[in-house]
Design a protein around this motif. Structure first.
Motif, mmCIF file in Angstrom:
data_model
loop_
_atom_site.group_PDB
_atom_site.id
_atom_site.type_symbol
_atom_site.label_atom_id
_atom_site.label_comp_id
_atom_site.label_asym_id
_atom_site.label_seq_id
_atom_site.Cartn_x
_atom_site.Cartn_y
_atom_site.Cartn_z
ATOM 1 N N VAL A 235 45.584 41.558 -65.511
ATOM 2 C CA VAL A 235 45.842 40.908 -64.228
ATOM 3 C C VAL A 235 46.364 41.939 -63.229
ATOM 4 C CG1 VAL A 235 46.226 38.574 -65.079
ATOM 5 C CG2 VAL A 235 48.126 40.182 -65.055
ATOM 6 N N SER A 236 46.051 41.701 -61.974
ATOM 7 C CA SER A 236 46.541 42.549 -60.891
ATOM 8 C C SER A 236 46.584 41.711 -59.624
ATOM 9 C CB SER A 236 45.635 43.773 -60.703
ATOM 10 O OG SER A 236 44.323 43.365 -60.334
ATOM 11 N N GLY A 237 47.150 42.278 -58.567
ATOM 12 C CA GLY A 237 47.156 41.618 -57.266
ATOM 13 C C GLY A 237 47.737 40.224 -57.303
ATOM 14 N N PRO A 238 47.067 39.259 -56.655
ATOM 15 C CA PRO A 238 47.599 37.886 -56.594
ATOM 16 C C PRO A 238 47.798 37.249 -57.969
ATOM 17 C CG PRO A 238 45.825 38.190 -54.998
ATOM 18 C CD PRO A 238 45.839 39.415 -55.856
ATOM 19 N N ASP A 239 46.895 37.547 -58.918
ATOM 20 C CA ASP A 239 47.060 36.990 -60.258
ATOM 21 C C ASP A 239 48.353 37.478 -60.904
ATOM 22 O OD1 ASP A 239 44.739 35.591 -60.020
ATOM 23 O OD2 ASP A 239 43.587 36.760 -61.477
ATOM 24 N N PHE A 240 48.654 38.757 -60.725
ATOM 25 C CA PHE A 240 49.894 39.312 -61.289
ATOM 26 C C PHE A 240 51.106 38.639 -60.660
ATOM 27 C CE2 PHE A 240 53.437 42.294 -60.938
ATOM 28 C CZ PHE A 240 53.649 42.626 -62.269
ATOM 29 N N GLN A 241 51.074 38.480 -59.337
ATOM 30 C CA GLN A 241 52.202 37.884 -58.638
ATOM 31 C C GLN A 241 52.439 36.452 -59.107
ATOM 32 O OE1 GLN A 241 54.058 39.644 -56.649
ATOM 33 N NE2 GLN A 241 55.470 38.049 -56.024
ATOM 34 N N ARG A 242 51.371 35.686 -59.252
ATOM 35 C CA ARG A 242 51.526 34.291 -59.682
ATOM 36 C C ARG A 242 52.004 34.221 -61.127
ATOM 37 N NH1 ARG A 242 48.886 29.591 -61.369
ATOM 38 N NH2 ARG A 242 46.783 30.405 -61.629
ATOM 39 N N ALA A 243 51.451 35.091 -61.985
ATOM 40 C CA ALA A 243 51.880 35.090 -63.385
ATOM 41 C C ALA A 243 53.360 35.442 -63.500
ATOM 42 C CB ALA A 243 51.029 36.060 -64.188
ATOM 43 N N LYS A 244 53.791 36.389 -62.697
ATOM 44 C CA LYS A 244 55.186 36.838 -62.754
ATOM 45 C C LYS A 244 56.156 35.728 -62.353
ATOM 46 C CE LYS A 244 56.543 39.869 -59.728
ATOM 47 N NZ LYS A 244 56.785 41.116 -58.966
ATOM 48 N N ASN A 245 55.726 34.856 -61.435
ATOM 49 C CA ASN A 245 56.606 33.814 -60.925
ATOM 50 C C ASN A 245 56.428 32.472 -61.621
ATOM 51 O OD1 ASN A 245 57.725 35.547 -58.963
ATOM 52 N ND2 ASN A 245 56.028 35.175 -57.570
ATOM 53 N N ASP A 246 55.476 32.380 -62.531
ATOM 54 C CA ASP A 246 55.219 31.131 -63.231
ATOM 55 C C ASP A 246 56.082 31.059 -64.496
ATOM 56 O OD1 ASP A 246 53.598 29.560 -65.454
ATOM 57 O OD2 ASP A 246 52.873 28.833 -63.510
ATOM 58 N N PRO A 247 56.778 29.939 -64.738
ATOM 59 C CA PRO A 247 57.684 29.881 -65.898
ATOM 60 C C PRO A 247 56.982 30.019 -67.244
ATOM 61 C CG PRO A 247 57.455 27.719 -64.848
ATOM 62 C CD PRO A 247 56.823 28.710 -63.931
ATOM 63 N N VAL A 248 55.730 29.586 -67.341
ATOM 64 C CA VAL A 248 54.986 29.708 -68.596
ATOM 65 C C VAL A 248 54.280 31.049 -68.680
ATOM 66 C CG1 VAL A 248 53.120 28.759 -70.007
ATOM 67 C CG2 VAL A 248 54.693 27.214 -68.801
ATOM 68 N N LEU A 249 53.513 31.395 -67.656
ATOM 69 C CA LEU A 249 52.738 32.633 -67.674
ATOM 70 C C LEU A 249 53.628 33.863 -67.761
ATOM 71 C CD1 LEU A 249 50.022 31.812 -64.989
ATOM 72 C CD2 LEU A 249 49.749 31.807 -67.477
ATOM 73 N N SER A 250 54.802 33.816 -67.142
ATOM 74 C CA SER A 250 55.696 34.984 -67.167
ATOM 75 C C SER A 250 56.121 35.331 -68.592
ATOM 76 C CB SER A 250 56.924 34.730 -66.292
ATOM 77 O OG SER A 250 57.671 33.622 -66.791
ATOM 78 N N GLN A 251 56.147 34.338 -69.489
ATOM 79 C CA GLN A 251 56.502 34.595 -70.881
ATOM 80 C C GLN A 251 55.357 35.231 -71.660
ATOM 81 O OE1 GLN A 251 59.748 34.054 -71.897
ATOM 82 N NE2 GLN A 251 59.914 33.687 -69.692
ATOM 83 N N GLU A 252 54.149 35.162 -71.098
ATOM 84 C CA GLU A 252 52.960 35.718 -71.742
ATOM 85 C C GLU A 252 52.507 37.020 -71.073
ATOM 86 O OE1 GLU A 252 50.125 32.537 -71.570
ATOM 87 O OE2 GLU A 252 51.405 31.150 -72.689
ATOM 88 N N LEU A 253 53.298 37.486 -70.109
ATOM 89 C CA LEU A 253 52.949 38.668 -69.332
ATOM 90 C C LEU A 253 53.541 39.921 -69.968
ATOM 91 C CD1 LEU A 253 51.611 39.667 -66.642
ATOM 92 C CD2 LEU A 253 53.873 39.396 -65.588
ATOM 93 N N ILE A 254 52.715 40.926 -70.154
ATOM 94 C CA ILE A 254 53.160 42.220 -70.675
ATOM 95 C C ILE A 254 52.819 43.285 -69.637
ATOM 96 C CG2 ILE A 254 52.770 43.975 -72.455
ATOM 97 C CD1 ILE A 254 52.152 41.712 -74.389
ATOM 98 N N THR A 255 53.771 44.139 -69.326
ATOM 99 C CA THR A 255 53.532 45.228 -68.376
ATOM 100 C C THR A 255 53.848 46.562 -69.033
ATOM 101 O OG1 THR A 255 55.768 45.144 -67.446
ATOM 102 C CG2 THR A 255 54.094 43.755 -66.405
ATOM 103 N N PHE A 256 53.152 47.595 -68.604
ATOM 104 C CA PHE A 256 53.400 48.947 -69.103
ATOM 105 C C PHE A 256 52.827 49.927 -68.096
ATOM 106 C CE2 PHE A 256 49.689 47.036 -71.039
ATOM 107 C CZ PHE A 256 48.676 47.961 -70.823
ATOM 108 N N PRO A 257 53.334 51.148 -68.037
ATOM 109 C CA PRO A 257 52.925 52.090 -66.989
ATOM 110 C C PRO A 257 51.479 52.547 -67.134
ATOM 111 C CG PRO A 257 54.350 53.166 -68.587
ATOM 112 C CD PRO A 257 54.389 51.715 -68.908
#
Length: 317
Positions: free
Chosen positions: A36-58
């Motif tokens: 995910v990137s852009g708007p999808d990343f932003q929405r996932a980061k702020n969503d209570p369910v999706l944020s728990q399934e989000l993994i980030t790395f450099p």
């Protein structure tokens, strides 16, 4: 081939074009893992369910611009420095990229060996007042007398995120320096051919790591090369001396210091304007297990970059 039978029966990949937004498909359980990137990343980061399934790395790559420094107007170092100080990288990363990027003030990405942001930041930080003074000292007060400028972008079309970034740069230079710039899309083949010929006055591009050592991101793209090789015509004898010496140095501390000194020259001389480093991010269904992250938090199953390749893991739920 080992003694233990795996539970994974099939592994299906779906390759997509840059800019593809797969969040609805992921939420509909059509995919077990997507980048995910852009708007999808932003929405996932702020969503209570999706944020728990989000993994980030450099992402060990840097987005930046190059100049044709042996021809006017970019042979003028103060003009290049003015442009560098007129760009708000924090706004690009937080607003334009939705938090899926970190500001870059040099060539080495955050977390990369020899990274040194504190030493470099003052050379290219957002400082509109300094930018206007440098532009005036360059001979173009308030943009007067400056010939038309064009920023070439690789990819026809480029990804939506990249186009939004260059559009933001266009607005920032108009607002802070009263400079009008045109944006030019070029196919990858045409852009790369012109780049090798050192025939792009001003270009927006990226360089991704081939191996995790500063020689790759400092010497490979920036060591001066004759026309027909390399990426740009910028040349600095001290920079070349440092990277050549570092390539033959066996003392690791001395070697790292040489590359850091060389990177400082890049930033100070505004050989390029360094913009941001991407943050790789992926959504992973809770039933997707058994993928051990590396030391950077990366849980990819292959060398593919999640921003550009989406995977489907089948028959393992």
């Amino acid at each position: 081939n080992g003694p233990f039978k795996g539970y994974l029966e099939t592994l299906d990949f779906k390759f997509v074009m840059p800019g593809w937004r797969g969040l609805p498909s992921y939420e509909n359980n059509e995919f077990d893992k997507i980048g995910v990137s852009g708007p999808d990343f932003q929405r996932a980061k702020n969503d209570p369910v999706l944020s728990q399934e989000l993994i980030t790395f450099p992402n060990f790559g840097t987005i930046y611009t190059i100049f044709q420094t042996k021809k006017k107007p970019f042979d003028n170092k103060k003009l290049r420095q003015a442009i560098a100080h007129a760009i708000d990288r924090e706004a690009i990363c937080s607003v334009v990229m939705g938090g899926a990027a970190t500001p870059a003030y040099g060539m080495l990405p955050k977390g990369f060996p020899a990274y040194q942001v504190d030493r470099l930041k003052s050379y290219q930080d957002f400082n509109p007042e300094l930018a206007r003074r440098l532009l005036s000292e360059a001979g173009y007060p308030n943009g007067r007398g400056l010939p038309p400028l064009e920023l070439s972008v690789r990819g026809s079309p480029p990804s939506p995120d990249e186009w939004n970034v260059v559009a933001a740069i266009q607005e920032m230079l108009k607002e802070h320096l009263n400079i009008n710039i045109a944006l030019r899309q070029q196919t990858t083949m045409v852009f790369n051919d012109m780049m090798r010929k050192h025939d792009i006055p001003w270009g927006f591009l990226w360089f991704n790591m081939d191996y995790p050592d500063p020689s790759d991101m400092i010497a490979v793209p920036w060591r001066s090369q004759p026309t027909g090789s390399g990426r740009q015509d910028w040349q600095n004898d001290e920079f070349d001396r440092l990277v050549d010496a570092a390539a033959q140095e066996f003392d690791e501390d001395k070697r790292i210091k040489m590359y850091q000194d060389a990177e400082e020259i890049l930033a100070r001389e505004a050989a390029g304007v360094f913009l941001y480093n991407l943050v790789n991010s992926s959504l992973n269904k809770p039933w997707l297990k058994g993928v051990t992250p590396n030391k950077y938090g990366d849980r990819r199953w292959s060398g593919l970059t999640p921003s550009y390749a989406m995977y489907y893991i089948g028959n393992n739920r």
